[in-house]
Write an enzyme that holds these catalytic residues in place. Structure first.
Site, mmCIF file in Angstrom:
data_model
loop_
_atom_site.group_PDB
_atom_site.id
_atom_site.type_symbol
_atom_site.label_atom_id
_atom_site.label_comp_id
_atom_site.label_asym_id
_atom_site.label_seq_id
_atom_site.Cartn_x
_atom_site.Cartn_y
_atom_site.Cartn_z
ATOM 1 N N GLU A 1 0.846 -1.199 0.000
ATOM 2 C CA GLU A 1 0.000 0.000 0.000
ATOM 3 C C GLU A 1 0.885 1.254 0.000
ATOM 4 O O GLU A 1 1.932 1.290 0.639
ATOM 5 C CB GLU A 1 -0.872 -0.005 1.255
ATOM 6 C CG GLU A 1 -1.748 1.228 1.430
ATOM 7 C CD GLU A 1 -2.482 1.237 2.766
ATOM 8 O OE1 GLU A 1 -3.524 1.928 2.855
ATOM 9 O OE2 GLU A 1 -2.031 0.573 3.717
ATOM 10 N N LYS B 1 -9.592 2.712 -2.104
ATOM 11 C CA LYS B 1 -9.793 2.100 -0.784
ATOM 12 C C LYS B 1 -11.151 2.486 -0.211
ATOM 13 O O LYS B 1 -11.471 3.666 -0.066
ATOM 14 C CB LYS B 1 -8.673 2.559 0.148
ATOM 15 C CG LYS B 1 -8.642 1.871 1.496
ATOM 16 C CD LYS B 1 -7.435 2.371 2.289
ATOM 17 C CE LYS B 1 -7.281 1.674 3.621
ATOM 18 N NZ LYS B 1 -6.085 2.181 4.353
ATOM 19 N N CYS C 1 -5.511 -2.821 2.771
ATOM 20 C CA CYS C 1 -5.236 -2.722 4.201
ATOM 21 C C CYS C 1 -6.471 -2.829 5.099
ATOM 22 O O CYS C 1 -6.965 -3.924 5.357
ATOM 23 C CB CYS C 1 -4.460 -1.430 4.469
ATOM 24 S SG CYS C 1 -3.493 -1.478 6.002
#
Length: 257
Positions: A43, A109, A143
Protein backbone atom coordinates in the site's frame (compact mmCIF):
# COMPACT_ATOMS: atom_id res chain seq x y z
CA UNK A 1 -3.83 -20.37 -18.03
CA UNK A 2 -4.19 -23.04 -15.35
CA UNK A 3 -1.34 -21.70 -13.21
CA UNK A 4 -0.13 -18.24 -12.32
CA UNK A 5 3.18 -17.18 -10.73
CA UNK A 6 3.10 -14.14 -8.44
CA UNK A 7 5.88 -12.15 -6.77
CA UNK A 8 5.05 -10.57 -3.40
CA UNK A 9 7.44 -7.68 -2.78
CA UNK A 10 7.91 -7.05 0.95
CA UNK A 11 10.06 -3.95 1.33
CA UNK A 12 10.88 -0.89 3.40
CA UNK A 13 9.68 2.41 1.91
CA UNK A 14 11.36 5.79 1.53
CA UNK A 15 9.15 8.26 3.39
CA UNK A 16 7.25 10.62 1.05
CA UNK A 17 9.83 10.09 -1.71
CA UNK A 18 8.21 8.69 -4.88
CA UNK A 19 11.32 8.93 -7.03
CA UNK A 20 13.45 6.96 -4.57
CA UNK A 21 10.77 4.30 -4.18
CA UNK A 22 10.24 3.90 -7.91
CA UNK A 23 13.97 3.48 -8.39
CA UNK A 24 14.17 0.95 -5.57
CA UNK A 25 11.25 -1.16 -6.78
CA UNK A 26 12.44 -1.07 -10.39
CA UNK A 27 15.78 -2.49 -9.30
CA UNK A 28 14.06 -5.19 -7.24
CA UNK A 29 11.71 -6.19 -10.06
CA UNK A 30 14.40 -6.24 -12.74
CA UNK A 31 16.71 -8.35 -10.57
CA UNK A 32 14.11 -11.04 -9.77
CA UNK A 33 15.62 -14.45 -10.52
CA UNK A 34 12.25 -15.91 -11.49
CA UNK A 35 9.82 -15.10 -14.28
CA UNK A 36 6.38 -14.17 -12.93
CA UNK A 37 2.99 -13.12 -14.27
CA UNK A 38 2.18 -10.54 -11.58
CA UNK A 39 4.10 -8.39 -9.10
CA UNK A 40 2.26 -7.11 -6.00
CA UNK A 41 3.68 -4.08 -4.16
CA UNK A 42 2.54 -2.72 -0.75
CA UNK A 43 0.00 0.00 0.00
CA UNK A 44 1.17 3.56 -0.81
CA UNK A 45 4.37 2.06 -2.13
CA UNK A 46 5.80 5.38 -3.36
CA UNK A 47 5.37 7.32 -0.10
CA UNK A 48 4.56 5.20 2.92
CA UNK A 49 1.27 5.68 4.78
CA UNK A 50 1.32 9.47 4.83
CA UNK A 51 -1.58 11.58 6.06
CA UNK A 52 -0.06 14.63 4.37
CA UNK A 53 -0.63 13.99 0.65
CA UNK A 54 -0.13 17.72 0.04
CA UNK A 55 3.59 17.02 0.61
CA UNK A 56 3.58 14.99 -2.61
CA UNK A 57 3.64 16.78 -5.95
CA UNK A 58 0.33 16.25 -7.76
CA UNK A 59 2.17 15.09 -10.87
CA UNK A 60 3.76 12.18 -8.99
CA UNK A 61 0.62 10.07 -9.30
CA UNK A 62 0.65 10.14 -13.09
CA UNK A 63 4.44 9.69 -13.09
CA UNK A 64 4.04 6.49 -11.11
CA UNK A 65 1.30 5.16 -13.38
CA UNK A 66 3.50 5.86 -16.43
CA UNK A 67 6.38 4.12 -14.64
CA UNK A 68 4.20 1.08 -13.91
CA UNK A 69 3.05 0.89 -17.53
CA UNK A 70 6.59 1.18 -18.91
CA UNK A 71 7.99 -1.38 -16.47
CA UNK A 72 5.12 -3.80 -17.03
CA UNK A 73 5.65 -3.60 -20.77
CA UNK A 74 9.42 -4.00 -20.47
CA UNK A 75 9.27 -6.98 -18.09
CA UNK A 76 6.10 -8.50 -19.61
CA UNK A 77 4.68 -8.67 -16.07
CA UNK A 78 1.55 -7.13 -14.58
CA UNK A 79 2.24 -4.80 -11.62
CA UNK A 80 -0.13 -3.71 -8.87
CA UNK A 81 -0.06 -1.66 -5.65
CA UNK A 82 -1.65 1.49 -4.24
CA UNK A 83 -0.37 5.07 -4.30
CA UNK A 84 -1.36 8.57 -3.25
CA UNK A 85 -3.32 9.90 -6.22
CA UNK A 86 -4.76 13.37 -6.74
CA UNK A 87 -7.79 13.99 -8.93
CA UNK A 88 -9.99 17.09 -9.14
CA UNK A 89 -8.32 18.54 -6.03
CA UNK A 90 -9.17 15.43 -4.00
CA UNK A 91 -6.82 12.74 -2.71
CA UNK A 92 -7.30 8.99 -3.05
CA UNK A 93 -5.55 5.89 -1.77
CA UNK A 94 -5.81 4.29 -5.20
CA UNK A 95 -4.69 0.86 -6.32
CA UNK A 96 -3.59 0.43 -9.92
CA UNK A 97 -3.46 -2.94 -11.66
CA UNK A 98 -1.34 -2.42 -14.78
CA UNK A 99 -0.99 -5.13 -17.42
CA UNK A 100 1.92 -5.52 -19.87
CA UNK A 101 -0.31 -4.36 -22.73
CA UNK A 102 -0.86 -1.02 -20.97
CA UNK A 103 -4.36 -1.70 -19.66
CA UNK A 104 -4.89 -0.14 -16.23
CA UNK A 105 -7.67 -0.87 -13.75
CA UNK A 106 -8.17 1.05 -10.49
CA UNK A 107 -9.68 0.49 -7.06
CA UNK A 108 -10.10 3.22 -4.41
CA UNK A 109 -9.79 2.10 -0.78
CA UNK A 110 -13.30 1.71 0.63
CA UNK A 111 -12.52 1.68 4.35
CA UNK A 112 -10.30 4.64 5.13
CA UNK A 113 -8.46 4.18 8.43
CA UNK A 114 -10.23 6.48 10.89
CA UNK A 115 -7.76 5.77 13.72
CA UNK A 116 -5.07 7.58 11.72
CA UNK A 117 -7.41 10.21 10.29
CA UNK A 118 -7.29 8.79 6.77
CA UNK A 119 -11.01 9.47 6.44
CA UNK A 120 -10.32 13.20 6.91
CA UNK A 121 -7.70 13.33 4.15
CA UNK A 122 -8.58 10.77 1.48
CA UNK A 123 -11.84 10.16 -0.37
CA UNK A 124 -13.33 6.73 0.29
CA UNK A 125 -14.09 4.45 -2.62
CA UNK A 126 -17.53 2.98 -3.16
CA UNK A 127 -17.07 0.23 -5.76
CA UNK A 128 -15.61 -3.25 -5.62
CA UNK A 129 -13.97 -4.47 -8.79
CA UNK A 130 -13.05 -7.83 -10.26
CA UNK A 131 -10.01 -8.07 -12.52
CA UNK A 132 -9.72 -10.84 -15.09
CA UNK A 133 -6.11 -11.64 -15.88
CA UNK A 134 -4.68 -14.74 -17.54
CA UNK A 135 -7.68 -16.88 -16.71
CA UNK A 136 -7.91 -15.86 -13.03
CA UNK A 137 -10.38 -13.47 -11.41
CA UNK A 138 -8.87 -11.11 -8.83
CA UNK A 139 -10.53 -9.00 -6.14
CA UNK A 140 -8.10 -6.26 -5.00
CA UNK A 141 -8.52 -4.56 -1.61
CA UNK A 142 -6.42 -2.30 0.60
CA UNK A 143 -5.24 -2.72 4.20
CA UNK A 144 -8.10 -1.68 6.55
CA UNK A 145 -10.58 -3.33 4.14
CA UNK A 146 -9.35 -6.61 5.62
CA UNK A 147 -11.30 -6.01 8.85
CA UNK A 148 -14.66 -5.98 7.03
CA UNK A 149 -15.73 -9.44 5.87
CA UNK A 150 -18.91 -8.30 4.12
CA UNK A 151 -16.89 -6.09 1.73
CA UNK A 152 -14.54 -9.02 1.03
CA UNK A 153 -17.40 -11.47 0.52
CA UNK A 154 -17.09 -13.67 -2.56
CA UNK A 155 -20.29 -12.82 -4.38
CA UNK A 156 -18.41 -12.08 -7.61
CA UNK A 157 -16.95 -15.56 -8.11
CA UNK A 158 -13.37 -14.37 -7.78
CA UNK A 159 -10.45 -16.79 -7.53
CA UNK A 160 -7.92 -14.58 -5.73
CA UNK A 161 -8.47 -12.01 -3.00
CA UNK A 162 -5.46 -9.80 -2.33
CA UNK A 163 -4.66 -6.97 0.06
CA UNK A 164 -1.85 -4.42 -0.14
CA UNK A 165 -1.04 -2.87 3.21
CA UNK A 166 0.95 -0.79 5.67
CA UNK A 167 -0.12 -2.86 8.71
CA UNK A 168 1.81 -1.97 11.90
CA UNK A 169 3.44 -4.29 14.41
CA UNK A 170 1.05 -3.81 17.42
CA UNK A 171 -1.91 -5.28 15.50
CA UNK A 172 -0.13 -7.84 13.34
CA UNK A 173 -1.92 -10.77 15.01
CA UNK A 174 -5.18 -9.49 13.49
CA UNK A 175 -3.55 -9.35 10.06
CA UNK A 176 -2.37 -12.95 10.31
CA UNK A 177 -5.72 -14.24 11.54
CA UNK A 178 -7.94 -12.34 9.13
CA UNK A 179 -5.96 -13.19 6.00
CA UNK A 180 -6.36 -16.88 6.75
CA UNK A 181 -10.04 -16.43 7.61
CA UNK A 182 -10.76 -14.58 4.36
CA UNK A 183 -9.26 -17.47 2.37
CA UNK A 184 -11.34 -20.06 4.21
CA UNK A 185 -14.68 -18.25 4.21
CA UNK A 186 -14.45 -17.24 0.55
CA UNK A 187 -12.89 -20.48 -0.74
CA UNK A 188 -10.32 -18.41 -2.64
CA UNK A 189 -6.62 -17.83 -2.61
CA UNK A 190 -5.92 -14.94 -0.24
CA UNK A 191 -2.73 -12.87 -0.42
CA UNK A 192 -1.57 -10.02 1.80
CA UNK A 193 1.47 -7.88 0.96
CA UNK A 194 2.73 -5.70 3.80
CA UNK A 195 5.80 -3.47 4.20
CA UNK A 196 8.68 -3.70 6.68
CA UNK A 197 10.75 -1.14 8.61
CA UNK A 198 10.02 2.21 10.24
CA UNK A 199 8.05 4.99 8.56
CA UNK A 200 8.63 8.71 8.85
CA UNK A 201 6.49 8.90 11.98
CA UNK A 202 8.33 6.12 13.79
CA UNK A 203 5.74 3.37 13.31
CA UNK A 204 7.18 -0.11 12.84
CA UNK A 205 5.96 -2.59 10.23
CA UNK A 206 6.88 -6.28 10.64
CA UNK A 207 5.93 -7.65 7.23
CA UNK A 208 4.07 -10.95 7.62
CA UNK A 209 3.35 -10.92 3.91
CA UNK A 210 1.57 -14.23 3.27
CA UNK A 211 -0.50 -16.33 0.90
CA UNK A 212 -3.17 -18.95 1.69
CA UNK A 213 -5.04 -21.47 -0.42
CA UNK A 214 -8.82 -22.07 -0.37
CA UNK A 215 -8.57 -24.25 2.74
CA UNK A 216 -6.43 -21.81 4.69
CA UNK A 217 -3.14 -23.63 4.17
CA UNK A 218 -0.22 -21.19 4.22
CA UNK A 219 1.71 -21.12 0.94
CA UNK A 220 4.16 -18.33 1.75
CA UNK A 221 5.18 -16.17 4.71
CA UNK A 222 7.99 -13.75 5.61
CA UNK A 223 8.89 -11.26 8.33
CA UNK A 224 11.95 -9.79 6.60
CA UNK A 225 12.67 -7.69 3.54
CA UNK A 226 12.48 -10.02 0.57
CA UNK A 227 10.46 -11.11 -2.45
CA UNK A 228 8.25 -14.16 -2.02
CA UNK A 229 7.03 -16.29 -4.89
CA UNK A 230 3.77 -18.22 -4.97
CA UNK A 231 2.13 -20.27 -7.72
CA UNK A 232 -1.65 -20.38 -7.95
CA UNK A 233 -3.44 -23.35 -9.50
CA UNK A 234 -6.95 -23.12 -10.96
CA UNK A 235 -7.39 -26.87 -10.54
CA UNK A 236 -7.06 -26.44 -6.77
CA UNK A 237 -9.90 -23.91 -6.76
CA UNK A 238 -12.13 -26.01 -9.02
CA UNK A 239 -11.52 -29.22 -7.10
CA UNK A 240 -12.12 -27.83 -3.62
CA UNK A 241 -15.20 -25.78 -4.51
CA UNK A 242 -16.82 -28.68 -6.33
CA UNK A 243 -15.96 -31.16 -3.60
CA UNK A 244 -17.02 -29.05 -0.61
CA UNK A 245 -19.60 -26.66 -2.14
CA UNK A 246 -19.44 -24.31 0.88
CA UNK A 247 -20.07 -21.19 -1.23
CA UNK A 248 -23.44 -22.58 -2.29
CA UNK A 249 -24.60 -22.40 1.35
CA UNK A 250 -23.62 -18.77 1.98
CA UNK A 251 -26.23 -16.38 3.35
CA UNK A 252 -28.03 -14.29 0.75
CA UNK A 253 -28.26 -10.57 1.41
CA UNK A 254 -27.55 -7.25 -0.28
CA UNK A 255 -25.40 -4.38 0.97
CA UNK A 256 -27.33 -1.24 1.77
CA UNK A 257 -25.20 1.81 0.91
Amino acid sequence: MDKLKIALVQSHLHWENPEANRSMFEAKIKSMPETVDLVILPEMFTTGFTMKPQNIEVAEGEKTVDWMQNLARETKTAITGSIVFSEKEKFFNRLFFVEPNGNSITYDKKHTFTLAGEDQVYEAGSKKITIEFKGFRFSPLICYDLRFPVWSRNVDDYDVLFYVANWPKPRIAAWDTLLKARAIENMAYCIGVNRVGLDGLGYEYPGHTAAYDTLGNQLAFSNKEEILYVELDREHIFTQRNKLKFLQDRDRFNLQG
